[in-house]
Enzyme design. Sequence first.
Site, PDB file in Angstrom:
ATOM      1  NE  ARG A 122     109.262  11.504 -12.317  1.00 19.63           N
ATOM      2  CZ  ARG A 122     110.388  11.982 -11.803  1.00 19.63           C
ATOM      3  NH1 ARG A 122     110.709  13.249 -11.985  1.00 19.63           N
ATOM      4  NH2 ARG A 122     111.177  11.226 -11.098  1.00 19.63           N
ATOM      5  CE  LYS A 144      91.684   4.342 -22.419  1.00 23.03           C
ATOM      6  NZ  LYS A 144      90.752   3.233 -22.664  1.00 23.03           N
ATOM      7  CD  GLU A 186      88.202   1.568 -32.654  1.00 29.03           C
ATOM      8  OE1 GLU A 186      87.156   1.663 -31.980  1.00 29.03           O
ATOM      9  OE2 GLU A 186      89.273   1.081 -32.203  1.00 29.03           O
ATOM     10  CE  LYS A 228      89.417   8.357 -28.031  1.00 26.00           C
ATOM     11  NZ  LYS A 228      90.374   7.327 -28.324  1.00 26.00           N
ATOM     12  CD  GLU A 238      88.749   3.368 -19.725  1.00 28.54           C
ATOM     13  OE1 GLU A 238      89.776   3.665 -20.352  1.00 28.54           O
ATOM     14  OE2 GLU A 238      88.233   2.252 -19.761  1.00 28.54           O
ATOM     15  NE  ARG A 242      89.535   7.484 -22.978  1.00 30.37           N
ATOM     16  CZ  ARG A 242      90.563   8.213 -23.374  1.00 30.37           C
ATOM     17  NH1 ARG A 242      90.987   9.247 -22.661  1.00 30.37           N
ATOM     18  NH2 ARG A 242      91.200   7.917 -24.492  1.00 30.37           N
ATOM     19  CG  ASN A 246      87.464  -0.600 -23.610  1.00 30.34           C
ATOM     20  OD1 ASN A 246      87.723  -1.748 -23.281  1.00 30.34           O
ATOM     21  ND2 ASN A 246      88.423   0.257 -23.945  1.00 30.34           N
ATOM     22  CG  HIS A 249      87.865  -1.894 -27.700  1.00 31.00           C
ATOM     23  ND1 HIS A 249      86.821  -1.385 -28.430  1.00 31.00           N
ATOM     24  CD2 HIS A 249      88.992  -1.372 -28.254  1.00 31.00           C
ATOM     25  CE1 HIS A 249      87.288  -0.576 -29.371  1.00 31.00           C
ATOM     26  NE2 HIS A 249      88.604  -0.561 -29.289  1.00 31.00           N
ATOM     27  CG  HIS A 253      91.875  -4.997 -26.345  1.00 30.80           C
ATOM     28  ND1 HIS A 253      91.822  -4.056 -25.339  1.00 30.80           N
ATOM     29  CD2 HIS A 253      92.088  -4.288 -27.476  1.00 30.80           C
ATOM     30  CE1 HIS A 253      91.988  -2.850 -25.846  1.00 30.80           C
ATOM     31  NE2 HIS A 253      92.142  -2.962 -27.142  1.00 30.80           N
ATOM     32  CG  HIS A 265      92.457  -2.053 -32.747  1.00 32.02           C
ATOM     33  ND1 HIS A 265      92.481  -2.643 -31.500  1.00 32.02           N
ATOM     34  CD2 HIS A 265      91.628  -0.981 -32.635  1.00 32.02           C
ATOM     35  CE1 HIS A 265      91.699  -1.965 -30.671  1.00 32.02           C
ATOM     36  NE2 HIS A 265      91.164  -0.956 -31.333  1.00 32.02           N
TER      37      HIS A 265
HETATM   38  N1  LIG Z   1      94.932   5.226 -27.927  1.00 30.61           N
HETATM   39  C1  LIG Z   1      93.711   5.003 -28.334  1.00 30.61           C
HETATM   40  O1  LIG Z   1      92.752   5.614 -27.888  1.00 30.61           O
HETATM   41  C2  LIG Z   1      93.489   3.993 -29.406  1.00 30.61           C
HETATM   42  C3  LIG Z   1      92.251   3.943 -30.055  1.00 30.61           C
HETATM   43  C4  LIG Z   1      92.061   3.010 -31.051  1.00 30.61           C
HETATM   44  C5  LIG Z   1      93.093   2.163 -31.414  1.00 30.61           C
HETATM   45  N2  LIG Z   1      94.281   2.254 -30.785  1.00 30.61           N
HETATM   46  C6  LIG Z   1      95.410   1.412 -31.212  1.00 30.61           C
HETATM   47  O2  LIG Z   1      95.713   1.724 -32.568  1.00 30.61           O
HETATM   48  C7  LIG Z   1      96.318   0.593 -33.172  1.00 30.61           C
HETATM   49  C8  LIG Z   1      95.692   0.327 -34.520  1.00 30.61           C
HETATM   50  O3  LIG Z   1      95.888   1.456 -35.336  1.00 30.61           O
HETATM   51  P1  LIG Z   1      95.828   1.326 -36.941  1.00 30.61           P
HETATM   52  O4  LIG Z   1      94.631   0.553 -37.323  1.00 30.61           O
HETATM   53  O5  LIG Z   1      96.015   2.691 -37.475  1.00 30.61           O
HETATM   54  O6  LIG Z   1      97.046   0.366 -37.276  1.00 30.61           O
HETATM   55  P2  LIG Z   1      98.609   0.594 -37.530  1.00 30.61           P
HETATM   56  O7  LIG Z   1      99.148   1.730 -36.799  1.00 30.61           O
HETATM   57  O8  LIG Z   1      99.203  -0.740 -37.325  1.00 30.61           O
HETATM   58  O9  LIG Z   1      98.665   0.954 -39.094  1.00 30.61           O
HETATM   59  C9  LIG Z   1      98.148   0.046 -40.018  1.00 30.61           C
HETATM   60  C10 LIG Z   1      99.091  -0.149 -41.223  1.00 30.61           C
HETATM   61  O10 LIG Z   1      98.941   0.953 -42.107  1.00 30.61           O
HETATM   62  C11 LIG Z   1     100.219   1.454 -42.495  1.00 30.61           C
HETATM   63  N3  LIG Z   1     100.020   2.871 -42.767  1.00 30.61           N
HETATM   64  C12 LIG Z   1      99.733   3.838 -41.881  1.00 30.61           C
HETATM   65  N4  LIG Z   1      99.468   4.980 -42.513  1.00 30.61           N
HETATM   66  C13 LIG Z   1      99.617   4.750 -43.828  1.00 30.61           C
HETATM   67  C14 LIG Z   1      99.441   5.543 -44.991  1.00 30.61           C
HETATM   68  N5  LIG Z   1      99.018   6.796 -44.928  1.00 30.61           N
HETATM   69  N6  LIG Z   1      99.677   4.971 -46.188  1.00 30.61           N
HETATM   70  C15 LIG Z   1     100.045   3.650 -46.275  1.00 30.61           C
HETATM   71  N7  LIG Z   1     100.189   2.847 -45.205  1.00 30.61           N
HETATM   72  C16 LIG Z   1      99.978   3.403 -44.002  1.00 30.61           C
HETATM   73  C17 LIG Z   1     101.103   1.144 -41.314  1.00 30.61           C
HETATM   74  O11 LIG Z   1     102.450   1.114 -41.683  1.00 30.61           O
HETATM   75  C18 LIG Z   1     100.559  -0.219 -40.881  1.00 30.61           C
HETATM   76  O12 LIG Z   1     101.149  -1.247 -41.633  1.00 30.61           O
HETATM   77  C19 LIG Z   1      96.162  -0.549 -32.213  1.00 30.61           C
HETATM   78  O13 LIG Z   1      97.369  -0.764 -31.538  1.00 30.61           O
HETATM   79  C20 LIG Z   1      95.127  -0.054 -31.231  1.00 30.61           C
HETATM   80  O14 LIG Z   1      95.264  -0.649 -29.970  1.00 30.61           O
HETATM   81  C21 LIG Z   1      94.502   3.141 -29.798  1.00 30.61           C
HETATM   82  O1  LIG Z   2      89.985   5.910 -26.005  1.00 28.94           O
HETATM   83  C1  LIG Z   2      89.481   4.991 -25.358  1.00 28.94           C
HETATM   84  O2  LIG Z   2      89.215   5.095 -24.161  1.00 28.94           O
HETATM   85  C2  LIG Z   2      89.159   3.706 -26.015  1.00 28.94           C
HETATM   86  O3  LIG Z   2      88.783   2.755 -25.365  1.00 28.94           O
HETATM   87  C3  LIG Z   2      89.311   3.662 -27.495  1.00 28.94           C
HETATM   88  C4  LIG Z   2      89.597   2.299 -28.060  1.00 28.94           C
HETATM   89  O4  LIG Z   2      89.146   2.310 -29.407  1.00 28.94           O
HETATM   90  C5  LIG Z   2      91.090   1.966 -28.106  1.00 28.94           C
HETATM   91  O5  LIG Z   2      91.294   0.767 -28.793  1.00 28.94           O
HETATM   92  C6  LIG Z   2      91.842   1.987 -26.802  1.00 28.94           C
HETATM   93  O6  LIG Z   2      93.222   1.866 -27.035  1.00 28.94           O
HETATM   94  C7  LIG Z   2      91.458   0.866 -25.862  1.00 28.94           C
HETATM   95  O7  LIG Z   2      91.956   1.173 -24.625  1.00 28.94           O
HETATM   96  P1  LIG Z   2      92.175   0.118 -23.450  1.00 28.94           P
HETATM   97  O8  LIG Z   2      92.273   0.963 -22.258  1.00 28.94           O
HETATM   98  O9  LIG Z   2      91.009  -0.824 -23.453  1.00 28.94           O
HETATM   99  O10 LIG Z   2      93.430  -0.586 -23.759  1.00 28.94           O
HETATM  100 ZN   LIG Z   3      89.886   0.563 -30.447  1.00 32.46          ZN
END
Ligand SMILES: NC(=O)c1ccc[n+]([C@@H]2O[C@H](COP(=O)([O-])OP(=O)(O)OC[C@H]3O[C@@H](n4cnc5c(N)ncnc54)[C@H](O)[C@@H]3O)[C@@H](O)[C@H]2O)c1
Ligand SMILES: O=C(O)C(=O)C[C@@H](O)[C@H](O)[C@H](O)COP(=O)(O)O
Ligand SMILES: [Zn+2]
Length: 361
Positions: A122, A144, A186, A228, A238, A242, A246, A249, A253, A265
Amino acid sequence: MTAPDSTTTIRVGGDEGYDVVIGDGVLAGLGDALGPAVKKVLVVHPSTLGARAAALRESLQDRFEVLLAEIPDAEAGKRIEVAAFCWQVLGQADFTRTDAVVGIGGGAVTDLAGFVAATWLRGVRVVQVPTTVLGMVDAAVGGKTGINTNEGKNLVGAFHPPAAVLCDLDLLDTLPRNEILAGFAEIVKAGFIRYPEILDIIEADPDAATDPASPQFRRVVELAIRMKADVVSEDLTEQGLREILNYGHTLGHAVEHAERYQWRHGAAISVGMAFAAELGRLSGRLSDEVADRHRSILELLGLPTTYPAGRWPTLLATMQRDKKSRAGQLRFIVLDDLAKPTVMLAPDQSLLFAAYQEIAS
Ligand SMILES: NC(=O)c1ccc[n+]([C@@H]2O[C@H](COP(=O)([O-])OP(=O)(O)OC[C@H]3O[C@@H](n4cnc5c(N)ncnc54)[C@H](O)[C@@H]3O)[C@@H](O)[C@H]2O)c1
Ligand SMILES: O=C(O)C(=O)C[C@@H](O)[C@H](O)[C@H](O)COP(=O)(O)O
Ligand SMILES: [Zn+2]
């Protein structure tokens, strides 16, 4: 603009405050960020960063018992089977509540590693080490965490703030150019919803702005992280504010889902922002100048701003599952002006369709 050769620390507030540390070589602080109580560490990484993860284990193993979990790359890692694999590794290694997870990779890895940490016993400590631009400016910050399901993006997850985020700019040396540009979607989002200075810097010199060695890059990255951090400090779960993160998005999405997660993404979110700009324009909120600026800056960065006309029914159906929906009604983040995001409630289907027509290819 002079490049800062120092480290920047941005504090994220809230009940469980933490630091986002940005600079060259900041990964050296990982042992201290994990803290003195931690005995065992699971480093979650994609195969592309196998050598980095092995080096990390080497550097930590005089202080911790370190295990590595290699997970499938990109969105293939954000699946329940992959979380189950990590839970199995943690179980077999007798991980306790004083142990910790490290996510080193792009946003897909930090989302999965954070989710594993949120759910194991947990909730155990997680330190995020983003290695993409997108991970540094957005995914690793804010707590998140989540995985995808067959029905949609990030439909399962938890809010679980990290203990620290280390944005080591040296890690970007190996990041392909298209990944840097995808991360800029972003950063542009942060420009439209909070800091228009970001847009000015990119438009003035896109090559410099997207060069990780430049002062312009450092400035836009720090502004995006500051935005952020401020937003999630005020509204971790959210409940209101927050939602502005989005922007782009809701449609974005749905595009990722339609493309079976083969699109970046950032690219999908770019199309989503072009759509949100048209929603703003057609509903009479947003000036032509600001709406047009979306397409021009995104195209300057080589990001897509159109999507096939015939895909609208599928996208609309997927958007119904968007987490911002309430009682079956869609809600979109739109702009009244630069840095003035707001919620558009239950827009008419005809308005949505008209906005889509503006970006349809
Ligand atoms: N939690 C959040 O608030 C939040 C916010 C924005 C996006 N996201 C999520 O993040 C994801 C997208 O992230 P991303 O764009 O980083 O993509 P990703 O994690 O898929 O990475 C992109 C590619 O880059 C490669 N890579 C990573 N670091 C590297 C490095 N230093 N050198 C060479 N290759 C490298 C990876 O292996 C992959 O093939 C999505 O799933 C999205 O939903 C989450
Ligand atoms: O941090 C957040 O809140 C965001 O919405 C950031 C977004 O860039 C990110 O892609 C996030 O994962 C989207 O969240 P979701 O709740 O719409 O799935
Ligand atoms: Zn995003």
